[in-house]
Design a protein around this motif. Sequence first.
Motif, PDB file in Angstrom:
ATOM      1  N   GLN A  92       0.803  -1.072  -0.226  1.00 18.20           N
ATOM      2  CA  GLN A  92       0.009   0.077   0.081  1.00 18.20           C
ATOM      3  C   GLN A  92       1.002   1.259   0.098  1.00 18.20           C
ATOM      4  OE1 GLN A  92      -3.055   0.069   3.016  1.00 18.20           O
ATOM      5  NE2 GLN A  92      -3.683  -1.893   2.822  1.00 18.20           N
ATOM      6  N   LYS A  97      -4.045   0.440  -2.810  1.00 21.92           N
ATOM      7  CA  LYS A  97      -3.366  -0.981  -3.047  1.00 21.92           C
ATOM      8  C   LYS A  97      -2.755  -0.990  -4.378  1.00 21.92           C
ATOM      9  CE  LYS A  97      -5.035  -5.481  -2.179  1.00 21.92           C
ATOM     10  NZ  LYS A  97      -6.331  -6.522  -1.933  1.00 21.92           N
ATOM     11  N   ARG A 134      -7.289  -1.183   3.413  1.00 18.86           N
ATOM     12  CA  ARG A 134      -7.320  -1.964   4.796  1.00 18.86           C
ATOM     13  C   ARG A 134      -6.172  -0.865   5.480  1.00 18.86           C
ATOM     14  NH1 ARG A 134      -8.516  -7.441   5.940  1.00 18.86           N
ATOM     15  NH2 ARG A 134     -10.173  -8.115   4.521  1.00 18.86           N
ATOM     16  N   LEU A 135      -6.338  -0.826   6.936  1.00 13.93           N
ATOM     17  CA  LEU A 135      -5.499  -0.070   7.657  1.00 13.93           C
ATOM     18  C   LEU A 135      -4.526  -0.885   8.441  1.00 13.93           C
ATOM     19  CD1 LEU A 135      -4.893   2.573   9.175  1.00 13.93           C
ATOM     20  CD2 LEU A 135      -6.259   1.646  10.973  1.00 13.93           C
ATOM     21  N   VAL A 136      -3.250  -1.049   8.137  1.00 10.27           N
ATOM     22  CA  VAL A 136      -2.404  -1.761   8.877  1.00 10.27           C
ATOM     23  C   VAL A 136      -2.341  -1.101  10.225  1.00 10.27           C
ATOM     24  CG1 VAL A 136      -0.092  -2.438   8.959  1.00 10.27           C
ATOM     25  CG2 VAL A 136      -0.842  -1.938   6.851  1.00 10.27           C
ATOM     26  N   ALA A 137      -2.520  -2.152  11.102  1.00 13.19           N
ATOM     27  CA  ALA A 137      -2.439  -1.710  12.815  1.00 13.19           C
ATOM     28  C   ALA A 137      -1.230  -1.120  13.036  1.00 13.19           C
ATOM     29  CB  ALA A 137      -2.974  -2.963  13.547  1.00 13.19           C
ATOM     30  N   ASP A 165      -4.353  -6.247  10.294  1.00  9.21           N
ATOM     31  CA  ASP A 165      -4.793  -4.874   9.475  1.00  9.21           C
ATOM     32  C   ASP A 165      -6.493  -5.070   9.688  1.00  9.21           C
ATOM     33  OD1 ASP A 165      -6.098  -6.712   7.371  1.00  9.21           O
ATOM     34  OD2 ASP A 165      -4.173  -6.768   6.517  1.00  9.21           O
ATOM     35  N   SER A 167     -10.324  -3.377   8.093  1.00  9.13           N
ATOM     36  CA  SER A 167     -11.240  -2.502   7.048  1.00  9.13           C
ATOM     37  C   SER A 167     -12.666  -2.764   7.545  1.00  9.13           C
ATOM     38  CB  SER A 167     -11.007  -2.914   5.806  1.00  9.13           C
ATOM     39  OG  SER A 167     -11.499  -4.173   5.338  1.00  9.13           O
ATOM     40  N   MET A 171     -10.901  -8.344   8.564  1.00  2.92           N
ATOM     41  CA  MET A 171      -9.551  -8.243   9.075  1.00  2.92           C
ATOM     42  C   MET A 171      -8.716  -9.207   9.103  1.00  2.92           C
ATOM     43  SD  MET A 171     -10.795  -7.865  13.429  1.00  2.92           S
ATOM     44  CE  MET A 171     -11.358  -9.220  14.097  1.00  2.92           C
TER      45      MET A 171
END
Length: 257
Positions: A92, A97, A134-137, A165, A167, A171
């Motif tokens: 990302q 993406k 998607r958010l990477v933690a 991650d 969304s 996850m």
Amino acid sequence: MSTENTTRVELLRSDDFAQYLLHDARQIKQILRSLVENRALITTYLPSGNQSFLTAILTLIDDEERLVFDASPDEAVNRRVASIDELICATQLEGIKIQFPLSGIQEVTYQGRDAFVADRPERLLRLQRREFYRLVAPITHALNCTIPVPQKDEEPRTIEARVLDISGGGMAVVVPPDDADFVPGMEFDGCRVNLPDFGPVTVRMRVRNLFRLTNRNGVEVLRAGCEFVNLPNSANNLIQRYIFKVERDRSARERGL
């Protein structure tokens, strides 16, 4: 395409995403340069065995027609990489993406370290639609999910898994070593994720895929890609608000605010 695992490998061949495929060499080189400049971590998938490793593009060479990428700390993985025809890479960049194949792979030494060289990809997928994000933690605010695991003729056993991650659609979690009996298709109800600054959210999720991921420190973990099942609007809104806040805070830090 029925699973996230299939999507990951077949995305570049799907007509559904044809409009997001780039073939122009100048555009592809520009994106590759950005990946180098941002030191973007790239998940590299081997064609079989559900195996992957984290890498990064170190530099572009030969008039940017070839690229050098970091080797895995696992020698067994490197031997496989050196013997295959194509890798699929996913990453990302600024919330977008990106996916591309690599071929013509050869082992090299770059600045005293083990690496690989590959041909510049002739096609690259760049998904700009928000729903794919998607958010990477964040490392600073680790996310954990408590999962009630059904037991035959017994009460569910609760385990805690680290979220990689997240969304609005699902996850990915790290399955604890002693709970590797997770299988695609399994569903878990009452899973609870505590979102920093927003509180807990309870979801039902279904395992879509499992594969082994080798971290850059050489530690191998089992990653479970899960989708949310019948996610309530209230839970989805909370997740989206959390993602927005993390990205807003990240952008502020990058600007020095």
